[in-house]
Design an enzyme around this catalytic site. Structure first.
Site, PDB file in Angstrom:
ATOM      1  N   HIS A 122       7.815   6.528 -25.124  1.00  0.00           N
ATOM      2  CA  HIS A 122       8.789   7.581 -24.840  1.00  0.00           C
ATOM      3  C   HIS A 122       9.445   8.022 -26.147  1.00  0.00           C
ATOM      4  CE1 HIS A 122       9.329   6.786 -20.258  1.00  0.00           C
ATOM      5  NE2 HIS A 122       8.576   7.852 -20.483  1.00  0.00           N
ATOM      6  N   ASP A 132      12.383   8.774 -27.204  1.00  0.00           N
ATOM      7  CA  ASP A 132      13.599   8.173 -27.750  1.00  0.00           C
ATOM      8  C   ASP A 132      13.349   6.823 -28.398  1.00  0.00           C
ATOM      9  OD1 ASP A 132      13.094   7.350 -25.063  1.00  0.00           O
ATOM     10  OD2 ASP A 132      15.120   6.560 -24.885  1.00  0.00           O
ATOM     11  N   HIS A 133      12.090   6.378 -28.352  1.00  0.00           N
ATOM     12  CA  HIS A 133      11.732   5.113 -28.987  1.00  0.00           C
ATOM     13  C   HIS A 133      10.727   5.278 -30.127  1.00  0.00           C
ATOM     14  CE1 HIS A 133      13.608   2.384 -25.904  1.00  0.00           C
ATOM     15  NE2 HIS A 133      13.597   3.551 -25.261  1.00  0.00           N
ATOM     16  N   HIS A 156       8.363  -0.176 -16.241  1.00  0.00           N
ATOM     17  CA  HIS A 156       8.888   1.123 -16.653  1.00  0.00           C
ATOM     18  C   HIS A 156       7.921   2.217 -16.211  1.00  0.00           C
ATOM     19  CE1 HIS A 156      11.650   3.631 -18.736  1.00  0.00           C
ATOM     20  NE2 HIS A 156      10.846   3.952 -19.745  1.00  0.00           N
ATOM     21  N   ASP A 209      12.569  -0.649 -22.298  1.00  0.00           N
ATOM     22  CA  ASP A 209      13.114  -0.096 -21.065  1.00  0.00           C
ATOM     23  C   ASP A 209      12.464  -0.778 -19.872  1.00  0.00           C
ATOM     24  OD1 ASP A 209      14.360   1.533 -22.834  1.00  0.00           O
ATOM     25  OD2 ASP A 209      13.521   3.407 -22.082  1.00  0.00           O
TER      26      ASP A 209
END
Length: 303
Positions: free
Chosen positions: A64, A66-67, A139, A210
């Site tokens: 993802h 944001d990672h 996730h 996550d």
């Protein structure tokens, strides 16, 4: 050992928090390993006390944005800074294609040895001091958590006793400290193990990516000295959190409690939460697991 939280937000950066990145710094060597690399990570790195030349490994939990959106920039800037030491990046399937595509279509390059290792659950790295294993989480994309285990260290060498027994100081003290057997010039055989105190137990920590609740979490974090777990939303928003593959404050605390962790650092907070909301989120965690702390950007925790 230290953990530096370069970003503690989830989903998107905000004025309060950057997105996810955590640096693990080894005490003796000062080398750092980075766990996730959201956009803006290299700027946060410069605002911290971390040294770019000491960063040689990056572990990605999942793909993802944001990672991982900060990863191509960090790798490229490393070349522009003239760093030539090797870099290894570990992460799930698709990581190699992401990095190579981002560098290729942007005309970017790295002039140091760069290795990208796509991993699955299981043992990932063993450098003789630490070993790292990856664990599958729950996730919306393939996501991993990492367990870091430090090997036990030999106990302290009883130097006064050696001196009292007429064993002169010399380079063999290092061998004795490792528990080895040495033969002195006078023919005496000295067993290091006979002069060592109890072994010093290594530290363990678990860094979660996550995840919604999963039974694997209890194994990943079993009896760790420090556990880092996401707490994206407050307890009242459990359906929304779990439906998007995330955990609430109470769910993170439950994992810490039932896994037997000694400390919990909660992170990856939704941008809906402002500074005034954090005491309330901390209180929720501490109703279940009192030894909880909340991460904030550029916070440094010692292990």
């Amino acid at each position: 050992m230290h953990l530096t939280f370069l970003g503690t937000g989830g989903g998107a950066p905000s004025l309060q928090r950057n997105v996810t990145a955590i640096a693990f710094t080894r005490a003796q060597s000062g080398e750092s390993w980075l766990f996730d690399c959201g956009e803006g990570t290299q700027l946060q790195f410069m605002r911290s006390d971390l040294k770019p030349g000491k960063l040689d490994k990056i572990f990605i939990t999942h793909l993802h944005g944001d990672h991982i959106f900060g990863l191509p920039g960090l790798l490229t800037s490393r070349s522009m800074a003239g760093l030539t030491t090797p870099m290894t990046v570990y992460g799930p399937r698709g990581l190699k294609r992401f990095v190579e595509t981002a560098l290729s279509i942007s005309g970017s390059y790295t002039d140091y040895p760069l290795t990208i290792v796509e991993i699955e659950a299981g043992w990932t790295l063993d450098d003789g001091e630490f070993r790292i294993s990856a664990w599958p989480l729950n996730h919306t994309l393939e996501c991993l958590g990492y367990r870091i285990e430090q090997y036990d260290k030999p106990g302290f060498l009883d130097a006064p006793r050696l001196k009292a027994e007429g064993v002169p100081r010399g380079p063999w003290y290092q061998q004795l400290k490792q528990g080895e057997t040495v033969t002195l010039e006078d023919g005496r055989v000295i067993k290091g193990a006979d002069y060592l105190g109890p072994a010093i137990k290594g530290k363990t920590l678990a860094i979660f990516g996550d995840t919604a609740p999963t039974e694997v979490a209890l194994q990943l974090a079993a009896n760790v000295d420090l556990m880092v777990h996401e707490a994206t939303l407050e307890a009242a928003m459990i359906e929304k959190a779990n439906g998007r593959g995330h955990s609430t404050t109470l769910q993170a605390a439950e994992v810490a409690k039932h896994a037997g962790a000694k400390r919990l650092i909660a992170t990856h907070f939704s941008s809906r939460y402002l500074a005034k909301d954090m005491p309330r989120l901390l209180a929720e965690c501490q109703t279940i697991f009192p030894a909880t702390e909340l991460a904030y950007d550029l916070a440094v925790f010692t292990l």
